[in-house]
Design an enzyme around this catalytic site. Structure first.
Site, PDB file in Angstrom:
ATOM      1  N   ARG A   1       7.991 -11.573   6.498  1.00 33.63           N
ATOM      2  CA  ARG A   1       9.343 -11.785   6.014  1.00 33.63           C
ATOM      3  C   ARG A   1       9.707 -13.264   6.017  1.00 33.63           C
ATOM      4  O   ARG A   1      10.815 -13.666   6.356  1.00 33.63           O
ATOM      5  CB  ARG A   1      10.353 -10.952   6.774  1.00 33.63           C
ATOM      6  CG  ARG A   1      10.688 -11.276   8.187  1.00 33.63           C
ATOM      7  CD  ARG A   1      11.895 -10.441   8.516  1.00 33.63           C
ATOM      8  NE  ARG A   1      12.475 -10.089   7.215  1.00 33.63           N
ATOM      9  CZ  ARG A   1      13.657  -9.611   7.008  1.00 33.63           C
ATOM     10  NH1 ARG A   1      14.441  -9.361   7.989  1.00 33.63           N
ATOM     11  NH2 ARG A   1      14.094  -9.360   5.806  1.00 33.63           N
ATOM     12  N   CYS A   2       8.708 -14.070   5.633  1.00 33.36           N
ATOM     13  CA  CYS A   2       8.874 -15.513   5.732  1.00 33.36           C
ATOM     14  C   CYS A   2       9.701 -16.065   4.590  1.00 33.36           C
ATOM     15  O   CYS A   2      10.463 -17.009   4.761  1.00 33.36           O
ATOM     16  CB  CYS A   2       7.519 -16.165   5.779  1.00 33.36           C
ATOM     17  SG  CYS A   2       7.610 -17.912   6.011  1.00 33.36           S
TER      18      CYS A   2
ATOM     19  N   GLN B   1       1.743  -5.203  -2.747  1.00 31.76           N
ATOM     20  CA  GLN B   1       2.906  -4.562  -2.143  1.00 31.76           C
ATOM     21  C   GLN B   1       3.994  -4.297  -3.185  1.00 31.76           C
ATOM     22  O   GLN B   1       4.996  -3.671  -2.874  1.00 31.76           O
ATOM     23  CB  GLN B   1       3.478  -5.444  -1.030  1.00 31.76           C
ATOM     24  CG  GLN B   1       2.504  -5.666   0.111  1.00 31.76           C
ATOM     25  CD  GLN B   1       3.030  -6.614   1.170  1.00 31.76           C
ATOM     26  OE1 GLN B   1       2.278  -7.459   1.629  1.00 31.76           O
ATOM     27  NE2 GLN B   1       4.282  -6.506   1.560  1.00 31.76           N
TER      28      GLN B   1
ATOM     29  N   GLU C   1      10.407  -4.863  10.501  1.00 29.22           N
ATOM     30  CA  GLU C   1      10.230  -6.247  10.911  1.00 29.22           C
ATOM     31  C   GLU C   1      11.001  -6.631  12.172  1.00 29.22           C
ATOM     32  O   GLU C   1      10.763  -7.694  12.732  1.00 29.22           O
ATOM     33  CB  GLU C   1      10.598  -7.156   9.751  1.00 29.22           C
ATOM     34  CG  GLU C   1       9.624  -6.977   8.607  1.00 29.22           C
ATOM     35  CD  GLU C   1      10.171  -7.495   7.305  1.00 29.22           C
ATOM     36  OE1 GLU C   1       9.394  -8.050   6.522  1.00 29.22           O
ATOM     37  OE2 GLU C   1      11.372  -7.359   7.055  1.00 29.22           O
TER      38      GLU C   1
END
Ligand SMILES: Cc1cc2nc3c(=O)[nH]c(=O)nc-3n(C[C@H](O)[C@H](O)[C@H](O)COP(=O)(O)OP(=O)(O)OC[C@H]3O[C@@H](n4cnc5c(N)ncnc54)[C@H](O)[C@@H]3O)c2cc1C
Lengths: 782, 292
Positions: free
Chosen positions: A366-367, A219, A735
Site C-alpha cells: 500500500r505504498c 492484481q 493491510e
C-alpha cells in the site's frame, strides 16, 4: 411449502477457506504452469550499472547461441512506438528497454527469445553491451542538488518530481511556535520489498483470431487490458487478460512491467507464444518496492500533553521513474492520514519527491497510498513526545484520541473518518495484555539493569479507494463490480472485478452472497481474474476488495433478491407488497408458515416464473460514498540482550477494528500474515543500496524473509465498529497489521532502551544497531 | 537462475568418482548435498563443466563411532547426525549443537559435513566446530588416501587442501573421554542464515577439575574459521573461573578479524566473538557439572 429454512446467517462464520485444499495440495494453477505448443522463453539482459550511457549493443554472438530466435532492444521498441510506457498515474513515463542510457542497476536493456529457458539465459549472457558509466545519484538528498540531472527526457530539467502539500502551513507554523512543548525527529521508513513467493511473469499469445491471450500475474487484470489497449493500439476487444492463481501480490503485481510488454512484442513479431518468468533476483531488484520516505516530524503540545499542531515534511525517493500507482489527484497517496487517531487542531503535511538511480516503484505494501509511512511517523512521534513530556504513551494517546461521539470526524487534513471507538479498542488491548502487571515487571527489571520494553501503536487506516469524485487510475474511476447468477437448483456463481492473491475471496464473497440470499456459500462459486467473464473492476490492492467489491456483491445480491421477490409473490399467491424477506426466506407478511426459500424461488425463476422475466441474475457497479477507516490498538513486549543486541519479541497483541467481520478465520489469517511482514520490516528488511548505487539485497540470503521459527506467536483480539456507509458495515483489514505493527515493535525497543537515553533508531532494528546504542550509552556513562 | 550447461556423471562408488575426477581434473566438481554448489551454479558463480555426483556412492555413506574416532563419510547428512542415537552423549555436545543450528531443517536433509568443510565458507559452522574438536579429513589423491589435520585442511576462503582431481572421503572426530563436553554458540539473523558470529568450544577436564584440553574456534571471524590459540593456552591446566572465562573471551575478541557486511560491523562482530566464547565455555562447563 418451505422444507429447509435457513435460520443462521453466513456473516461472522469461521468457514474454512474453499481455496485451501487446492493450494495445500499443490494443485494451484499459476502462470508458470501454463505451457503452449511452440512456446518460446524470454530472458532479459539487465544493466550492471546504476547510471551509464549505452554506447552500443552487439547481439551477433547472442544470435549464434543454439535455440535463440530473436533479440530486441530499446531502439527496436522505440521504432515501433513502444519505447516508453506511461506510469499508472500518468505523471511520468518509463522506459520499456533502456534507450540511450540506463538509470538503475538491473534495468531492462534487451530481450532475448529462445526455444528453452536455458537457451534464453545463455543468449542474454551473450549480448554484449558497451556502457560508459555516469555519476550516480543514490539518495534523494543528493538528487535535490540537481548537480546531475537524471531525466533529461523530461521537460523540467530537475530531479525534483513534485511538491505536494495539504493543511494550513502558516497556522501550523504559528501553533508550533507557540507550543510549550515541541519535538522534532527525522524518521525514515526504509525502502523494502514485499517479495511475493511467486515472482512476476506472463505468457503472451496471439490466437488464430489474432486476439491477444495474455496470462499474467496481475492484481488488476481489467486495468491491464485497458492499459495495453492504450499503449499498443490493439483494440480492447482483441485483448483477453487472465490472471490465474497468484502466489501473493502485496502491490508488487499492480504495475505493468517491461517484461510483459517485451513478451507481447515477441509473440507478435515471432508469431509464437512467449513465456516470461522473473527470477527472484529480478523481482527484488526491479519490481515495485515500498516506502523510502524520510519524514521530518514535528509535534507541538501543551505541558500536560494536549496536542496543538503537527507538521511533517517528507523527502521521498522514487527511483528512476515515478512509477507509483497513485490516483491522479494524490501524488503522495493518502499521506494526509498522518494525523492518525488524534484530534489535532491544525496540521500541515508536505512531500517532495525525487528521482534517484534506484529501481522505480513505490507501489507495494500500500505504498502508493503512503498510509503505512504516515501511520509509522505519527505513532513513532507520539512516543517521542510522551518521552519528552515524561508521561505514559498510553495516557498521551488517550488524551488526544478522536472521541467516539466525534464521528463522522472531519480530520484537519481533509478526510472524513467514518467510524471508530479508539478508547474501547485500546481498553481491550490493555486488559488483554495485562498492562499494569507488565509495567510493574518493567520497574523491577530496570532496577536489575535488564532491558524490557512495551510499545504501542494505536493507528487509523484509510482504505477502500475510492469515491469517483476523488479517485482514478489512468482516468478510470476506482469503483468495483459484481455479477451474480443463481442457477435453477439454488447454487450460483459470483464474479467480481477484484483478484484474490491469497485474501480468501473464494470464501468470503460466497459468504456475502449466502448472507444476502439465504443460500449455502459452499455452493456459490467465485470467479475472478478473467477479463472476458468478470465485470470491469479496478482490482485488489490497498485493502479495497471488501470495502468496494464486497459492497458491490451485497448490492448485486439485493438486486437478485428484488427479482426473486416477484417470483416468490407468484408462488405464495399474494401481491409483491405482501412478501417480506425474513429469516433468510420470503414469507407472507405476518404469516410465517407461508414461506418459500430462495432455493425454491430459484427453481421457479426458470420453471414457473409466470409473467416475470426468466432467470435470476444481477450485477452492480459500486461507487463508494467514502473511504473506510479501520483502526487498531497493538502492543509489543520485548526483552533485549545487552551483550548481543538481540531483541526478543516476547508478546505481540493486535486488537483490530475492521467493522463487520465476514469470516473471522480469514481476518485472523490476514492479520497473522501482515504482522509477520511488519515484524520483518521492523527487524530485518531493507533494500539497501551502496553509495555507488549497487543493490545489496538481490536474493533471500541478503533480503530476509522470516520463517515460523523466528516469528513471534501472535495474539489477536477485536472490537467491531461497523462502517455506517458500507452495505454490510465491513471496512477491510488486509493491510492494517502491516500498517500498524512496525511502530509498535520500534516503540517497544526504544522503550526498553529509554533508560539509556535512546530516543529513536531507524528500521530495520538490527542487533548491531541496538548493540551500538547500548554501547554508546555505556561509554557516555563511564 | 539457470546454470550454464554441464555434464552430469553419477558415481556408484568412491573409486568411480575418483576415476572421473582424475580424468576431468580442474573441470570437474564433486556434487555432495548440493546445498552450496547448486545455488552457486544457478547464479552462474560456479561453472563446472562436469559434475561428479557422489550421492549414490554408498561406500561414502558412513556415520559411526569407530574405535577412537567418529567417522563421518562424504555423504553423511547433517540430519543423520542430528538424529544419530549416540548424539545425546555429552561427549558429542559440540557436534550435536552444530547439527541443530547449521542452515535450516530443509537444507540439513541434504547438506553434508564433508561438503561443508570442502566448501570452506568463512561463516560455515562445521569448520569452526572441526577446529575446536581437532578433526582430521581423509583426502584421496593420486598416491592414495592421506589424513589432513583440519588446521591444514582449511587453506583460505573457499579453498582447502583438496587438490585438482582429488576428493575428500570423510572426516574423523577423535572420541574424547567421558569428562569432555562442548558447546556451539551462534548469532544468526534468522534460521537458515550463516553466522554473524559463532564460537565453538570443547573442553576436557582432569579428575581434579582442571582443564586438560581446550578447543576454541570462531566462525565468521576471518577468511576462514580461526582457532583462538591464546584462549586455548590460557585455559589448559587451569581451574575454570569467571575471570579465566572472561579472559578467554577477550582473547577471542582480539583474535577475531571479521569483515563488515549486511550482518554487522567489524566492532559488533568482534564483540560477539568474545561474548559467544564466554557463553559457550560456560555452557560446556555446565554440561560437565561445573558452574563458573
Ligand atoms: C539456505 C541455506 C542456508 C545455509 N546455512 C548455512 C549455515 O548456517 N551454516 C553453514 O555452515 N552452512 C550453511 N549452508 C550451507 C550448507 O550447510 C551446505 O550443505 C554445505 O555448506 C555444503 O554441503 P553440501 O553437501 O551441500 O555440499 P555441496 O554443495 O554439494 O558442495 C560444496 C562444495 O564442496 C565440494 N565438495 C563436496 N563434497 C566434496 C568431497 N567429498 N570432496 C571434494 N569436494 C567436495 C563441492 O564440489 C563444492 O565445491 C546453507 C545452505 C543453504 C542453501
Amino acid at each position: 411449502m418451505s422444507t429447509e429454512p435457513k435460520s443462521a446467517g453466513c456473516l461472522g462464520v469461521a468457514m474454512k477457506r474453499k481455496e485451501d485444499p487446492r493450494f495445500i495440495q499443490g494443485k494451484g494453477h499459476y502462470v508458470d504452469d501454463i505451457s503452449m505448443p511452440g512456446m518460446l522463453f524470454l530472458s532479459l539482459v539487465r544493466s550492471p550499472y546504476p547510471h551509464a550511457e549505452i554506447k552500443s549493443i552487439d547481439i551477433s554472438e547472442a544470435m549464434q547461441v543454439p535455440g535463440v530466435k530473436a533479440v530486441i532492444t530499446g531502439k527496436d521498441l522505440e521504432a515501433a512506438g513502444l519505447g516508453w510506457l506511461p506510469t499508472f498515474h500518468g505523471l511520468d513515463k518509463q522506459m520499456v528497454l533502456a534507450i540511450g542510457k540506463v538509470l538503475f542497476q538491473y534495468q531492462e536493456v534487451a530481450a532475448v527469445f529462445a526455444e528453452t529457458r536455458a537457451a534464453a539465459v545463455d543468449g542474454a549472457e551473450a549480448v554484449q553491451v558497451d556502457y560508459a558509466p555516469l555519476p550516480v545519484v543514490a539518495d534523494p538528498f543528493t538528487a535535490k542538488t540537481d548537480e546531475v540531472i537524471l531525466r533529461p527526457d523530461r521537460e523540467n530539467k530537475t530531479n525534483h518530481i513534485y511538491h505536494w502539500e495539504v493543511g494550513d502551513k502558516d497556522k501550523t507554523a504559528t501553533a508550533l511556535a507557540n507550543s510549550p512543548k515541541r519535538i522534532k525527529e527525522r524518521i525514515w521508513f526504509q525502502r523494502c520489498h514485499p517479495a511475493p513467493l511467486e515472482p512476476c511473469g506472463c505468457v503472451a499469445h496471439f490466437d488464430s483470431m489474432g486476439r491477444l491471450q495474455f496470462y499474467v500475474t496481475s492484481q488488476a487484470p481489467h486495468v491491464y487490458r485497458t492499459a495495453l489497449a492504450i499503449v499498443t493500439g490493439i483494440p480492447e476487444d482483441k485483448i483477453h487478460v487472465v490472471s490465474p492463481d497468484l502466489g501473493g501480490g502485496f502491490g508488487n503485481k499492480v504495475p505493468v512491467y517491461p517484461g510483459y510488454v517485451c513478451a507481447i512484442v515477441g509473440a507478435l513479431k515471432i508469431g509464437r507464444p512467449v513465456k516470461w518468468i522473473e527470477t527472484r533476483t529480478e523481482n527484488l531488484t526491479s519490481t515495485g518496492f515500498a516506502r523510502d520516505y524520510h519524514m521530518d516530524v514535528e509535534i507541538g503540545a501543551t505541558a500536560d500533553g494536549r496536542l496543538t499542531a503537527l507538521h511533517v515534511a517528507t523527502t521521498a525517493d522514487h527511483g528512476a521513474f515515478d512509477a507509483a500507482a497513485d490516483p491522479t489527484k494524490y501524488p503522495a497517496g493518502m499521506f494526509g492520514v498522518v494525523t492518525g487517531s488524534y484530534d489535532f487542531p491544525v496540521a500541515h503535511a508536505e512531500v517532495d519527491a525525487y528521482f534517484t538511480n534506484k529501481a522505480p516503484g513505490g507501489i507495494a505494501y500500500r505504498c502508493s497510498f503512503r498510509v503505512t509511512e504516515a501511520s509509522y511517523a505519527i505513532e513513532r512521534a507520539m512516543d517521542i513526545l510522551a518521552d519528552e513530556l515524561a508521561i505514559d504513551p498510553v495516557e498521551l494517546r488517550r488524551k488526544n484520541f478522536v472521541r467516539k461521539e466525534q464521528f463522522p470526524y472531519p480530520s484537519v487534513l481533509g478526510f472524513t473518518y467514518d467510524s471508530g471507538d479508539y478508547q474501547k479498542t485500546l481498553d481491550v488491548t490493555l486488559e488483554k495484555i495485562g498492562y499494569q502487571a507488565l509495567l510493574k515487571e518493567q520497574v523491577e527489571k530496570r532496577a536489575r539493569g535488564e532491558l524490557m520494553g512495551i510499545g504501542f501503536s494505536t493507528f487509523t487506516e484509510v482504505v477502500g479507494a475510492g469515491p469517483s469524485k476523488h479517485f482514478d487510475i489512468l482516468g478510470i474511476k476506482m469503483f468495483d463490480s459484481a455479477e451474480i447468477r443463481i442457477h435453477p437448483t439454488g447454487s450460483g456463481i459470483v464474479r467480481t472485478g477484484t483478484k484474490s492473491q491469497g485474501q480468501g475471496h473464494e470464501t468470503t464473497w460466497a459468504q456475502i452472497v449466502g448472507e444476502e440470499l439465504g443460500l449455502d456459500p459452499q455452493n456459490i462459486m467465485v470467479e475472478e481474474g478473467d477479463t472476458d467473464t468478470a465485470p470491469y473492476g479496478l482490482g485488489t490492492y490497498a485493502s479495497r476488495s471488501t470495502p468496494v467489491a464486497g459492497a458491490a456483491i451485497a448490492m448485486a445480491a439485493r438486486r437478485v433478491r428484488e427479482k426473486a421477490r416477484k417470483v416468490a409473490a407468484h408462488m405464495l399467491e399474494v401481491g409483491e407488497a405482501d412478501v417480506e424477506w425474513k429469516d433468510y426466506k420470503f414469507q407472507v407478511k405476518g404469516v410465517p408458515a407461508k414461506s418459500v426459500t430462495m432455493k425454491e424461488v430459484a427453481f421457479a425463476a426458470y420453471t414457473n416464473m409466470a409473467q416475470n422475466e426468466p432467470g435470476l441474475e444481477a450485477s452492480y457497479y459500486y461507487d463508494p460514498p467514502n473511504m473506510t477507516f479501520p483502526s487498531g490498538a497493538y502492543v509489543a513486549v520485548v526483552d533485549i540482550d545487552r551483550e548481543t543486541g538481540e531483541v526478543k519479541v516476547r508478546r505481540f497483541l493486535a486488537v483490530d477494528d475492521c467493522g463487520t467481520i465476514i469470516n473471522p478465520l480469514v481476518v485472523e489469517g490476514q492479520i497473522h500474515g501482515g504482522l509477520t511482514e511488519g515484524f520483518a520490516i521492523a527487524f530485518m528488511q531493507e533494500i539497501q543500496y551502496d553509495k555507488e548505487g549497487n543493490n545489496l539485497n538481490t536474493n533471500f540470503t541478503d533480503y530476509l524473509i522470516p520463517t515460523s521459527l523466528e516469528t513471534p506467536a501472535w495474539e489477536t483480539g477485536k472490537t467491531v465498529t461497523p462502517s455506517p456507509h458500507h452495505p454490510i458495515g465491513a471496512k477491510g483489514v488486509g493491510e492494517s497489521p502491516n500498517v500498524g505493527s512496525p511502530a509498535a515493535f520500534v516503540n517497544a525497543v526504544i522503550d526498553a532502551l529509554s533508560p539509556l537515553g535512546v530516543r529513536h533508531i531507524d528500521m530495520p532494528i538490527t542487533r548491531d544497531k541496538v548493540w551500538r546504542a547500548i554501547r554508546q550509552a555505556e561509554v557516555l556513562t563511564t | 537462475m539457470i546454470p550454464a550447461a554441464f555434464t552430469y556423471l553419477r558415481a556408484h562408488t568412491s573409486d568411480e568418482a575418483f576415476a572421473h575426477l582424475q580424468q576431468y581434473g580442474a573441470e570437474a566438481r564433486v556434487l555432495a548435498g548440493g546445498q552450496s554448489l547448486i545455488p552457486a551454479m544457478r547464479f552462474r558463480l560456479a561453472r563446472p563443466a562436469v559434475l561428479v555426483d557422489i550421492n549414490a556412492s554408498s561406500d561414502l555413506n558412513v556415520l559411526r563411532v569407530n574405535g577412537n574416532a567418529l567417522a563421518v563419510g562424504a555423504i553423511a547428512r547433517d540430519s543423520d547426525i542430528e538424529r544419530a542415537p549416540w548424539i545425546t552423549d555429552r561427549r558429542w555436545s559440540l557436534i550435536r549443537d552444530v547439527s541443530r543450528v547449521v542452515a535450516d531443517p530443509v537444507v540439513r536433509q541434504m547438506g553434508t559435513v564433508v561438503g561443508s568443510l570442502c566448501h570452506n565458507d568463512p561463516a560455515g559452522d562445521w569448520t569452526a566446530a572441526s577446529l575446536a574438536a581437532r578433526a582430521e579429513v581423509t583426502v584421496r589423491g593420486k598416491d592414495g588416501a592421506r589424513d589432513v589435520k583440519i588446521d591444514d585442511f582449511l587453506v583460505d576462503s573457499f579453498t582447502t587442501a583438496v587438490g585438482e582431481g582429488e576428493m575428500a572421503l570423510g572426516v574423523h572426530f577423535p572420541v574424547a573421554d567421558d569428562r569432555t563436553a562442548g558447546a556451539y554458540q551462534k548469532v544468526e539473523r534468522k534460521v537458515g542464515d550463516f553466522a554473524t558470529a559463532a564460537a565453538a568450544v570443547q573442553l576436557s577436564l582432569n579428575a581434579d577439575g582442571t582443564i586438560r584440553e581446550a578447543g576454541v574456534a570462531l566462525s565468521a571471524a576471518g577468511p576462514c574459521a580461526v582457532r583462538v590459540d591464546e584462549a586455548e593456552q590460557m585455559l589448559r591446566g587451569q581451574r575454570p573461573s569467571a575471570e579465566l572465562i572472561r579472559a578467554a573471551g577477550d582473547a577471542a575478541s582480539r583474535r577475531s578479524a571479521p569483515q563488515a557486511d549486511l550482518r554487522g560491523s567489524v566492532e559488533y562482530k568482534k564483540n560477539l566473538a568474545g561474548v559467544l566464547v564466554v557463553r559457550a565455555l560456560r555452557q560446556a562447563l555446565s554440561r560437565l557439572g561445573v558452574q563458573a
